[in-house]
Design an enzyme around this catalytic site. Structure first.
Site, mmCIF file in Angstrom:
data_model
loop_
_atom_site.group_PDB
_atom_site.id
_atom_site.type_symbol
_atom_site.label_atom_id
_atom_site.label_comp_id
_atom_site.label_asym_id
_atom_site.label_seq_id
_atom_site.Cartn_x
_atom_site.Cartn_y
_atom_site.Cartn_z
ATOM 1 N N HIS A 83 0.432 -1.155 0.345
ATOM 2 C CA HIS A 83 -0.138 -0.217 0.403
ATOM 3 C C HIS A 83 0.413 1.494 -0.210
ATOM 4 O O HIS A 83 0.348 1.755 -0.710
ATOM 5 C CB HIS A 83 -1.607 0.084 1.090
ATOM 6 N N ASP A 219 1.134 -7.887 2.365
ATOM 7 C CA ASP A 219 0.656 -6.405 2.642
ATOM 8 C C ASP A 219 2.939 -6.206 2.280
ATOM 9 O O ASP A 219 3.283 -5.129 3.096
ATOM 10 C CB ASP A 219 0.431 -5.489 2.848
ATOM 11 N N SER A 627 4.332 2.154 8.021
ATOM 12 C CA SER A 627 3.707 1.532 7.207
ATOM 13 C C SER A 627 4.845 1.230 6.476
ATOM 14 O O SER A 627 5.742 1.809 6.221
ATOM 15 C CB SER A 627 2.803 1.694 6.203
#
Length: 712
Positions: A83, A219, A627
């Site tokens: 992402h 991810d 992230s």
């Protein structure tokens, strides 16, 4: 400032098993080092941060200013979240080459794809410059005068700080402006896409699984840093070479089990850990619900249109993810605050603070703070909500309104100074092209019809048929001519004429009122931070996140989100297959992954039970910006890739609770399994140092080449 330093010397901490906190890596010696080792770490503070020798911090890069990444090979190979690289993957995608749907793998370095504007920034060194930045600040100054002096001092410090010609510097405030640090940085701007799994792996579970566990999302994405012939930062050039890093992370094949030490190293964005109870109550009971409603209304339209058209799906993939992410997080924050009884707990803490003020003779100095917070937030609440609702409608969810907003800014600039015409045209043209690159007017009209009634009663969807802004060519024609003509063209446009008074109200009334009422709150928060550490020095204080490099440490742990439910800390590929729904946009599974599962063709990436781990939980204190952060084991090896938190635990931005706050990480064995067995990109595996720390104490022949070395 002197008081703050003295307080740090006398703060007493329990070091048995403390978890939570986002710590400055240059200040880990002592308390933090002891805590980490009590949790199982074998690392020293110097292993993590060292100015004179290579250390773990040299492998940690700020990815495009919003995520974290890490170097995992001696050829500048970079790992981050799927992402985080989503917009780059999308920008290279088309109906003919749908890298979102099919994935992308460069089988040679010549196939790696450049990304204009993408950068990765490393921290070279960190320095406490509080005495310099706060020089001349007095209690008698107004808040505006203080900020002016701080800016002046900060700019002077940055201007004269010694650094190499290719390096930069920045200063950041910590502890609500009670302390300041200067960072020397290196920014690399030739960053190329190397690999990304299909969305059915990289975003498996999509909105349904977002912020929840058990999670089964791969991810991750891979990039590579390129540098000039001297291994220094450079703009893109075909002559650039793969970057040789000062340090890169070996990858553990041993994985994790419950109780293992984990350290997440990255660039957390923003937290507000020291808010008063009245602020937490305002955010969760008043502020969040209105913004949740706006985003939910927008997503109803976007999701429906994306499911109906592959072309729209590609265009809106990144926008949808961005809108949905905060929408669901805000819901989780509210749930977590309620579940943990955070408001009442904070009030109990404030009672302890008030008692301490009385006992230490500080009531006259600081006793006004909490009552003043109550008064200020009561007056602030309505305008805070109104301002944020405007941002949600005009800048986040509806693109026609965003175009009119940008046009308004240019018009106002031209009215003030017609000489900036060409620059104004250039800026607005770039903004319009950026929006129209992935724009669907029919979808946007549906969003408008859903969200605008949540902000104003003045709703007129017919503007979509009459405006020039929904077509790029006609929108750009509005900018033709001299300044007077451009202003006239804009004001003759139906959509612009509709939006202009609403935007003007924001700039002339809403935002100024917000600033007027927020400024004293910010100043009081700074004073509150000082008061807390003076009145309650035995408490545990760490600086709020501010997009600077931080360390957070904890352990692999499961958790119980509600009565009679317990989540084990590790999920497996079996769960991917269990969730599989053929053709579903959230839970479809690539056929090859199914075949690998059915044949149990796992290579060296299965655990001792013959299963492939996918994700695991930890007690690390993370937030947005973490992230892509590496999860590092007790020996300094890479074991996981941070990408999410559990739903109730998203409240950790205001209230970290070790009972329910968990971060979610991709197990690196799943990353390697997808790269190797699914994608067939074995050449990327061969670049990495794969180690077995639990078997041989973290050493391998390959890892020795990545040992600490003296800086040249």
């Amino acid at each position: 400032m002197r008081l703050l330093k003295i307080l740090f010397l006398f703060v007493a901490f329990q070091v048995s098993a403390q978890q939570g906190g986002m710590w400055i890596p240059s200040l880990l010696e002592g308390m933090n080092e002891d805590e980490m080792q009590s949790l199982g770490s074998k690392l020293t503070a110097q292993d993590i941060y060292d100015v004179n020798n290579s250390s773990l911090k040299d492998a940690i890069g700020h990815f495009n200013g919003g995520c974290t990444s890490e170097v995992i090979s001696d050829q500048g190979l970079i790992l981050t979240n799927h992402h985080c690289g989503y917009s780059q993957i999308q920008s290279h995608s088309s109906l003919e080459n749908d890298y979102l749907k099919d994935g992308f793998w460069a089988m040679t370095k010549d196939e790696e794809l450049p990304n204009e504007g993408l950068f990765i920034e490393f921290i070279v060194s960190i320095h406490d410059v509080s005495d310099v930045v706060l020089k001349g600040i007095t209690d008698s100054m107004t808040e505006k005068e203080k900020q002016s002096q701080i800016s002046k001092n900060s700019n002077a410090a940055m201007k004269t700080w010694p650094r190499e010609s290719w390096q930069d510097v920045k200063t950041k405030a910590f502890y609500e402006g009670n302390q300041y640090f200067l960072f020397v940085t290196e920014r690399f701007e030739d960053i190329r896409l190397v690999g990304a799994p299909p969305t059915s792996i990289g975003k498996f579970g999509s909105d349904t699984d977002n912020w929840v566990f058990p999670r089964h999302t791969g991810d991750f994405s891979l990039f590579r840093i390129y540098a000039d012939e001297n291994n220094r930062p450079a703009k893109y050039s075909k002559d650039n070479k793969p970057y040789t890093p000062k340090h890169y992370l070996p990858v553990s094949l041993d994985g994790v089990e419950e109780g293992d030490f984990t350290m997440v190293f990255g660039f957390p964005g923003t937290t507000e850990e020291y808010l008063p109870a009245v602020a937490i109550e305002h955010i969760t009971k008043e502020f969040n619900p209105t913004n949740i409603a706006i985003r939910e209304s927008a997503l109803q339209v976007i999701d429906e249109k994306m499911k109906a058209s592959d072309e729209v799906r590609i265009k809106y993939a990144s926008k949808q993810a961005r809108i949905a992410n905060s929408w669901k997080r805000w819901i989780g924050v509210n749930l977590g605050i309620e579940k943990s009884n955070a408001v009442e707990q904070r009030r109990a803490f404030e009672a302890t603070f008030t008692k301490a003020l009385k006992e230490k003779g500080l009531e006259e100095k600081y006793g006004h703070i909490l009552p003043e917070f109550d008064k200020l937030y009561k007056d602030f609440a309505a305008i805070n909500i109104k301002r944020r609702n405007f941002i949600e409608v005009f800048l986040t969810t509806n693109e026609l309104m965003q175009m009119t907003f940008r046009a308004y800014q240019v018009e106002q600039a031209l009215i003030e100074n017609p000489a900036i015409l060409e620059r104004g045209k250039e800026v607005l043209t770039g903004q319009l092209r950026g929006i129209h690159k992935n724009y669907d007017a029919d979808l946007d009209k549906g969003v408008y019809k859903n969200v605008m009634p949540l902000y104003t009663d003045n709703v007129d969807a017919s503007i979509y048929e009459k405006t020039a802004f929904t077509n790029l060519d006609s929108a750009l024609q509005l900018l033709e001519g001299d300044a007077e003509t451009v202003i006239k063209n804009l004001n003759n446009d139906t959509a612009y004429a509709y939006a202009k008074p609403i935007i003007a109200e924001f700039f002339e009334s809403i935002n100024p009122e917000y600033e007027d009422k927020n400024t004293p709150i910010t100043a009081l928060q700074t004073q509150y931070m000082t008061a807390l550490m003076e009145a309650l020095p035995e408490e545990r204080y760490f600086p709020d996140a501010n997009s600077t490099l931080r360390v957070t440490y904890g352990q692999v742990r499961g958790y119980s989100p509600r009565d009679a439910v317990y989540y084990s800390p590790v999920s497996y590929l079996d769960g991917v297959i269990e969730k599989y729904v053929p053709g579903d946009y959230e839970f479809d599974v690539p056929q090859k992954l199914i075949e690998l599962y059915e044949s149990k063709d796992y290579g060296q990436y299965a655990d001792s039970n013959g299963k492939v781990p996918v994700c695991f939980l930890g007690t690390n204190h993370t937030t947005g910006g973490n992230s892509g952060s590496p999860a590092i084991d007790a020996h300094g090896n890479l074991v996981g890739l941070n990408f999410d938190r559990v739903w109730e635990g998203t409240m950790s931005d205001m209230n970290y609770d070790p009972e329910i706050c968990r971060n979610i990480m991709v197990d690196l064995r799943y990353v390697l399994f997808i790269i190797d067995k699914y994608a067939g990109a074995k050449h990327l595996i061969d670049e990495m140092d794969l180690v077995h720390p639990k078997a041989d104490g973290s050493k391998s022949k390959k890892k020795k080449r990545n040992k600490r070395k003296k800086r040249s």
